[in-house]
Design an enzyme around this catalytic site. Structure first.
Site, PDB file in Angstrom:
ATOM      1  CE1 TYR A 107      84.978  22.315  29.181  1.00  0.00           C
ATOM      2  CE2 TYR A 107      84.609  23.705  27.268  1.00  0.00           C
ATOM      3  CZ  TYR A 107      84.333  23.373  28.569  1.00  0.00           C
ATOM      4  OH  TYR A 107      83.378  24.085  29.272  1.00  0.00           O
ATOM      5  CG  ASP A 110      75.869  28.107  28.139  1.00  0.00           C
ATOM      6  OD1 ASP A 110      75.122  27.379  28.810  1.00  0.00           O
ATOM      7  OD2 ASP A 110      77.065  28.318  28.422  1.00  0.00           O
ATOM      8  CG  ASP A 155      79.845  23.195  31.020  1.00  0.00           C
ATOM      9  OD1 ASP A 155      79.700  23.191  32.252  1.00  0.00           O
ATOM     10  OD2 ASP A 155      79.553  24.166  30.302  1.00  0.00           O
ATOM     11  CG  ASP A 173      75.689  23.824  32.609  1.00  0.00           C
ATOM     12  OD1 ASP A 173      76.703  24.339  32.110  1.00  0.00           O
ATOM     13  OD2 ASP A 173      74.652  23.623  31.961  1.00  0.00           O
ATOM     14  CG  HIS A 231      83.884  23.264  34.098  1.00  0.00           C
ATOM     15  ND1 HIS A 231      82.748  24.035  34.047  1.00  0.00           N
ATOM     16  CD2 HIS A 231      84.303  23.125  32.825  1.00  0.00           C
ATOM     17  CE1 HIS A 231      82.487  24.352  32.800  1.00  0.00           C
ATOM     18  NE2 HIS A 231      83.414  23.809  32.027  1.00  0.00           N
ATOM     19  CD  GLU A 262      78.325  27.201  35.759  1.00  0.00           C
ATOM     20  OE1 GLU A 262      77.463  28.058  35.458  1.00  0.00           O
ATOM     21  OE2 GLU A 262      79.036  26.629  34.899  1.00  0.00           O
ATOM     22  CB  CYS A 266      77.602  31.932  28.280  1.00  0.00           C
ATOM     23  SG  CYS A 266      79.304  32.121  27.714  1.00  0.00           S
ATOM     24  NE  ARG A 282      82.113  28.670  35.045  1.00  0.00           N
ATOM     25  CZ  ARG A 282      81.524  28.722  33.851  1.00  0.00           C
ATOM     26  NH1 ARG A 282      81.748  27.768  32.958  1.00  0.00           N
ATOM     27  NH2 ARG A 282      80.711  29.709  33.535  1.00  0.00           N
ATOM     28  CD  GLU A 309      84.448  31.700  32.492  1.00  0.00           C
ATOM     29  OE1 GLU A 309      85.622  31.997  32.149  1.00  0.00           O
ATOM     30  OE2 GLU A 309      83.734  30.896  31.864  1.00  0.00           O
ATOM     31  CG  ASN A 312      86.672  29.464  29.247  1.00  0.00           C
ATOM     32  OD1 ASN A 312      86.859  28.857  28.204  1.00  0.00           O
ATOM     33  ND2 ASN A 312      85.469  29.882  29.627  1.00  0.00           N
TER      34      ASN A 312
END
Length: 297
Positions: free
Chosen positions: A42, A57, A85, A87, A112, A114, A122, A159, A189, A212
Site C-alpha cells: 500500500y 497530509d 492512495d 486522495d 482509493h 474519497e 488525513c 472511500r 474511514e 485502515n
C-alpha cells in the site's frame, strides 16, 4: 505472469483470506516490504507527502507527485500488486479521469478515492469536511468511465470519510451507491468500534471491505487476524514504515547530537544495496556482455 491487477483480483476472490498491505512511501521502504514476502503493498499518501514534500497530509500533494511515486513502487516487482492512495482524484471529474488513466498506465493495481474536498486532510484527523454525495458519486462515475475507456483494468476502492460528521447510515449509503456505479471495494474511514466495523462488513456484503489500521487513530487498532474474523478482505497499515522511520531516526538524531556519533550496527553498505537490487543490477550488466562487476563489488 499475471498482471498486478489480475493478481489482486485473484487474491480478492479467495474469501477465506485477508490481504495484508504494509504502508510504504519510497523505494527503500518498498524494497524492505517486498523482502518480507507480502501479497500486496500500500502506498500511503501521508507518507508520500512526508517524504517528497516534508509536509503533513493536508491535500497539498499533486497528481504528478503521487503518480510518479506510485509508478516507481509498482514497478519494483510487478508480481506484487500495489494499492495506492489517490486522495480526491486531485480535482473535478476531468482530473479524476486523468488520475485513473495514468494510474492504469503505471501498472498500479488499485486505488482509493474519497469524498473530502480537494483541501482534504488525513482521515484520522478531526473536523473533516465532506462534499455532497452527488459530487462524490460523480468522482466514482468518472473513475469507472476512465477504466472502461482505457482498455485496461484497475480495482476501484470507494472511500468515505462521512462517518464522523454525517453518521453511519449516510456513510454506508454513499458506499452502496458507489458500488452500484462500479466500485469494487468499500472503505469506511474511521470506524469507531469493533461492533461498527463488523456491522459495516455485513451491511456492504458481498462487496469486499477494506480496514485502515492506524495506531493512535480514530479506529480500534486491529491485527490482520482480528480484521479477517470481522469479515474484512483487505487491511492496510499506512504507518508501517513511516512511524518506524520517524521513531528510529529521531532516536538516532538525539544520539548523534548528544554523543557525536551514531549507533554501531552489524550491517554494511553492501548489505543495504543488496536489499535494493544490487545482485539483479549486476546480473543485467553481465547478461549484456559487460564486465563492469566481474570482480565483484
Amino acid at each position: 505472469m499475471a498482471s498486478p491487477v489480475a493478481r489482486l483480483r485473484e487474491l480478492l476472490a479467495d474469501e477465506s483470506k485477508i490481504i495484508v498491505c504494509p504502508g510504504v512511501y519510497d523505494g527503500l521502504t518498498a524494497r524492505i516490504a517486498l523482502q518480507g514476502g507480502f501479497d500486496a503493498l500500500y502506498m500511503t499518501g501521508a507518507g508520500t507527502a512526508a517524504s517528497r514534500l516534508g509536509m503533513a497530509d493536508l491535500g497539498i500533494i499533486t497528481l504528478n507527485e503521487m503518480r510518479t511515486n506510485a509508478d516507481m513502487i509498482a514497478n519494483l516487482d510487478r508480481s506484487v500488486p500495489l494499492i495506492a492512495d489517490a486522495d480526491t482524484g486531485f480535482g473535478g471529474t476531468l482530473s479524476v479521469h486523468r488520475t485513473v488513466t495514468e494510474y492504469i498506465r503505471s501498472g498500479i493495481a488499485a486505488f482509493h478515492l474519497e469524498d473530502q474536498p480537494t483541501t482534504k486532510r488525513c482521515g484520522h484527523l478531526l473536523n473533516k469536511q465532506i462534499v455532497e454525495e452527488d459530487e462524490f458519486l460523480s468522482r466514482i462515475r468518472a473513475a469507472v468511465n476512465a477504466r472502461k475507456q482505457s482498455g485496461g483494468d484497475i480495482v476501484i476502492i470507494a472511500r468515505t470519510d462521512a462517518l464522523q460528521s454525517l453518521g453511519y447510515e449516510n456513510a454506508v449509503q454513499r458506499l452502496k451507491h458507489a458500488i452500484e456505479l462500479g466500485a469494487d471495494v468499500a472503505f469506511l474511514e474511521g470506524v469507531a468500534t469493533r461492533e461498527e466495523a463488523k456491522q459495516t462488513v455485513q451491511d456492504l456484503s458481498p462487496t469486499p471491505v477494506l480496514f485502515n489500521a492506524v495506531a493512535g487513530g480514530l479506529s480500534p487498532y486491529l491485527t490482520a487476524d482480528e480484521a479477517r474474523e470481522l469479515g474484512f478482505r483487505i487491511i492496510i497499515f499506512p504507518g508501517f514504515a513511516l512511524t518506524a522511520v520517524y521513531e528510529a531516526v529521531n532516536a538516532e538524531a538525539k544520539l548523534l547530537k548528544e554523543t557525536g556519533t551514531t549507533a554501531k550496527r552489524a550491517g554494511s553498505p553492501k548489505e543495504l544495496f543488496t536489499a535494493l537490487g544490487l545482485r539483479e543490477s549486476m546480473a543485467i550488466d553481465a547478461a549484456a556482455g559487460s564486465r563492469l562487476y566481474e570482480k565483484g563489488v
